[in-house]
Motif scaffolding. Structure first.
Motif, PDB file in Angstrom:
ATOM      1  N   VAL A   1      29.771  94.982   2.014  1.00 30.14           N
ATOM      2  CA  VAL A   1      30.273  95.233   3.366  1.00 30.14           C
ATOM      3  C   VAL A   1      29.379  94.551   4.397  1.00 30.14           C
ATOM      4  N   ALA A   2      28.061  94.643   4.201  1.00 31.43           N
ATOM      5  CA  ALA A   2      27.121  94.077   5.170  1.00 31.43           C
ATOM      6  C   ALA A   2      27.218  92.555   5.219  1.00 31.43           C
ATOM      7  N   CYS A   3      27.267  91.920   4.050  1.00 27.12           N
ATOM      8  CA  CYS A   3      27.320  90.454   4.032  1.00 27.12           C
ATOM      9  C   CYS A   3      28.677  89.935   4.497  1.00 27.12           C
ATOM     10  N   ASP A   4      29.736  90.659   4.196  1.00 23.37           N
ATOM     11  CA  ASP A   4      31.059  90.272   4.695  1.00 23.37           C
ATOM     12  C   ASP A   4      31.060  90.242   6.224  1.00 23.37           C
ATOM     13  N   ALA A   5      30.433  91.250   6.847  1.00 21.21           N
ATOM     14  CA  ALA A   5      30.351  91.293   8.312  1.00 21.21           C
ATOM     15  C   ALA A   5      29.368  90.252   8.843  1.00 21.21           C
ATOM     16  N   LEU A   6      28.226  90.117   8.171  1.00 20.34           N
ATOM     17  CA  LEU A   6      27.191  89.184   8.623  1.00 20.34           C
ATOM     18  C   LEU A   6      27.700  87.748   8.629  1.00 20.34           C
ATOM     19  N   TRP A   7      28.409  87.379   7.574  1.00 23.25           N
ATOM     20  CA  TRP A   7      28.871  85.997   7.412  1.00 23.25           C
ATOM     21  C   TRP A   7      30.245  85.759   8.033  1.00 23.25           C
ATOM     22  N   GLY A   8      30.932  86.832   8.431  1.00 16.69           N
ATOM     23  CA  GLY A   8      32.270  86.684   8.984  1.00 16.69           C
ATOM     24  C   GLY A   8      33.272  86.170   7.969  1.00 16.69           C
ATOM     25  N   THR A   9      33.096  86.570   6.713  1.00 16.93           N
ATOM     26  CA  THR A   9      33.987  86.057   5.666  1.00 16.93           C
ATOM     27  C   THR A   9      35.376  86.704   5.725  1.00 16.93           C
ATOM     28  N   GLY A  10      35.471  87.903   6.329  1.00 11.40           N
ATOM     29  CA  GLY A  10      36.774  88.499   6.594  1.00 11.40           C
ATOM     30  C   GLY A  10      37.587  88.860   5.371  1.00 11.40           C
ATOM     31  N   LEU A  11      36.940  89.283   4.279  1.00 18.40           N
ATOM     32  CA  LEU A  11      37.696  89.681   3.097  1.00 18.40           C
ATOM     33  C   LEU A  11      38.451  90.982   3.361  1.00 18.40           C
TER      34      LEU A  11
ATOM     35  N   GLY B   1      19.975  92.866  11.858  1.00 22.88           N
ATOM     36  CA  GLY B   1      21.058  92.362  11.014  1.00 22.88           C
ATOM     37  C   GLY B   1      22.182  93.368  11.003  1.00 22.88           C
ATOM     38  N   VAL B   2      22.978  93.335   9.957  1.00 22.18           N
ATOM     39  CA  VAL B   2      24.081  94.286   9.801  1.00 22.18           C
ATOM     40  C   VAL B   2      23.624  95.419   8.891  1.00 22.18           C
ATOM     41  N   ARG B   3      23.719  96.640   9.400  1.00 20.40           N
ATOM     42  CA  ARG B   3      23.273  97.811   8.638  1.00 20.40           C
ATOM     43  C   ARG B   3      24.484  98.568   8.118  1.00 20.40           C
ATOM     44  N   VAL B   4      24.458  98.879   6.835  1.00 21.86           N
ATOM     45  CA  VAL B   4      25.553  99.616   6.191  1.00 21.86           C
ATOM     46  C   VAL B   4      24.958 100.773   5.396  1.00 21.86           C
ATOM     47  N   ARG B   5      25.630 101.898   5.458  1.00 21.17           N
ATOM     48  CA  ARG B   5      25.204 103.101   4.725  1.00 21.17           C
ATOM     49  C   ARG B   5      26.264 103.430   3.684  1.00 21.17           C
ATOM     50  N   ALA B   6      25.822 103.703   2.450  1.00 23.00           N
ATOM     51  CA  ALA B   6      26.736 104.049   1.353  1.00 23.00           C
ATOM     52  C   ALA B   6      26.182 105.258   0.603  1.00 23.00           C
ATOM     53  N   PRO B   7      27.063 106.120   0.073  1.00 19.03           N
ATOM     54  CA  PRO B   7      26.615 107.386  -0.505  1.00 19.03           C
ATOM     55  C   PRO B   7      26.357 107.321  -2.010  1.00 19.03           C
ATOM     56  N   GLY B   8      25.523 108.256  -2.460  1.00 21.31           N
ATOM     57  CA  GLY B   8      25.459 108.555  -3.876  1.00 21.31           C
ATOM     58  C   GLY B   8      26.648 109.410  -4.277  1.00 21.31           C
ATOM     59  N   LYS B   9      26.761 109.684  -5.561  1.00 20.03           N
ATOM     60  CA  LYS B   9      27.932 110.433  -6.043  1.00 20.03           C
ATOM     61  C   LYS B   9      27.537 111.435  -7.118  1.00 20.03           C
ATOM     62  N   ILE B  10      28.436 112.400  -7.292  1.00 20.14           N
ATOM     63  CA  ILE B  10      28.375 113.332  -8.415  1.00 20.14           C
ATOM     64  C   ILE B  10      29.679 113.190  -9.183  1.00 20.14           C
ATOM     65  N   ASN B  11      29.607 113.211 -10.490  1.00 19.08           N
ATOM     66  CA  ASN B  11      30.812 113.318 -11.318  1.00 19.08           C
ATOM     67  C   ASN B  11      31.049 114.802 -11.581  1.00 19.08           C
ATOM     68  N   VAL B  12      32.040 115.386 -10.908  1.00 22.15           N
ATOM     69  CA  VAL B  12      32.302 116.810 -11.133  1.00 22.15           C
ATOM     70  C   VAL B  12      33.057 117.014 -12.443  1.00 22.15           C
TER      71      VAL B  12
END
Length: 309
Positions: free
Chosen positions: A120-130, A9-20
């Protein structure tokens, strides 16, 4: 076998965060608070694979304890997929596989990263083009931290944290993260903050309705200077988190004694973030924390936001 080989399928990687930096405004009539925060995305990632399906389903695995992560419609990633389908007028569905490396309920935005990656993954998978703006609009409807997980890097968040402006951060900041043995409920931490402010109202200045990020924080980020940043790390939720979990204070003290420039509760906790001066210092602190019996993870920031890999 890799995640994408196991789940085509479509693989997407997203990060965790710190509030500095996190300043919390007064409680509003609707129960929410205005925020002013400086986010930094760090190199702990969530991997999401979306594949075509007639309906909507979810599976969760990971290097962290995922026991408390729901796999029904209360999961933010599944809500993100359904929201995108509704807004785009897409009639099919998706199966979402999530591999988590961000501590669960740890104040590092792992669930928000899952939702951002799913958009991001579903937008690419479905070709919704948002457009990017449309994806950010949907992200803001899902939660305050979701838009930042889309953009990554370093940013200032205002409003409820979802109104973002990029912030310049030079160089690379090194962090050692200590996840809590058990999670902290974000609503519970906010309620405790409100309680503490009421208790001490006579002895503290009135809380602003419109908090702001300290200029000193932005200057330290622009300079790429960890020592400068260590002097101005701040989290209004920290006192409330430490009241609910006094053991976290002992770990913060230990980390600073063992060489961290400073330590801070990440978001609503219980993950603790220690800022160090160099990569070598980070590995050293990680080892000393581990020898003392604490789980410790070396990470760096800033890193990119949600993207297809």
């Amino acid at each position: 076998m890799t995640l994408v080989e196991e789940f085509p399928g479509v693989r997407v990687r997203a990060p965790g965060k710190i509030n500095v930096f996190l300043e919390v405004g007064a409680r509003q009539e609707d129960g929410y608070h205005e925020l002013a925060t400086a986010f930094q995305a760090v190199s702990l990632f969530e991997d999401v694979v979306a594949s075509l399906s007639d309906g909507f389903s979810l599976a969760v695995t990971g290097s962290v304890d995922t026991t408390g992560v729901p796999e029904d419609d209360t999961n933010l990633a599944l809500r993100a997929a359904r929201l995108l389908a509704t807004e785009a007028g897409y009639g099919g569905g998706a199966h979402i596989d999530i591999r988590k490396d961000v501590p669960v309920a740890g104040g590092m935005g792992g669930g928000s990263a899952d939702a951002a990656a799913t958009l991001v993954a579903c937008d690419a998978l479905w070709g919704t083009g948002l457009s990017t703006r449309e994806l950010h609009s949907l992200a803001a409807r899902l939660g305050a931290d979701v838009p930042f997980a889309l953009t990554g890097g370093t940013a200032v968040g205002t409003g409820r944290g979802d109104a973002l402006n990029p912030a310049l951060a030079r160089g690379r900041f090194e962090w050692v993260l200590v996840p809590g043995a058990s999670g902290l409920s974000t609503p519970k931490v906010y309620r405790e903050l409100d309680r503490m402010r009421e208790e001490h109202a006579e002895h503290i200045s009135p809380v602003s309705d419109t908090p702001t990020v300290s200029a000193d924080v932005l200057h330290a980020l622009r300079a790429g200077d960890p020592r400068m940043l260590a002097e101005v790390l701040h989290n209004d939720l920290q006192a409330a988190a430490l009241r609910l979990r006094p053991d976290l204070g002992e770990v913060l003290d230990f980390g600073v004694r063992e060489g961290a420039l400073a330590g801070i509760v990440s978001g609503s906790g219980p993950t603790l973030a220690f800022l160090v001066e160099s990569r070598q210092d980070g590995y050293g602190l990680q080892q000393r924390l581990a020898r003392a019996g604490y789980e410790a993870i070396h990470a760096h920031g800033p890193v990119h936001g949600a993207r297809i890999v």
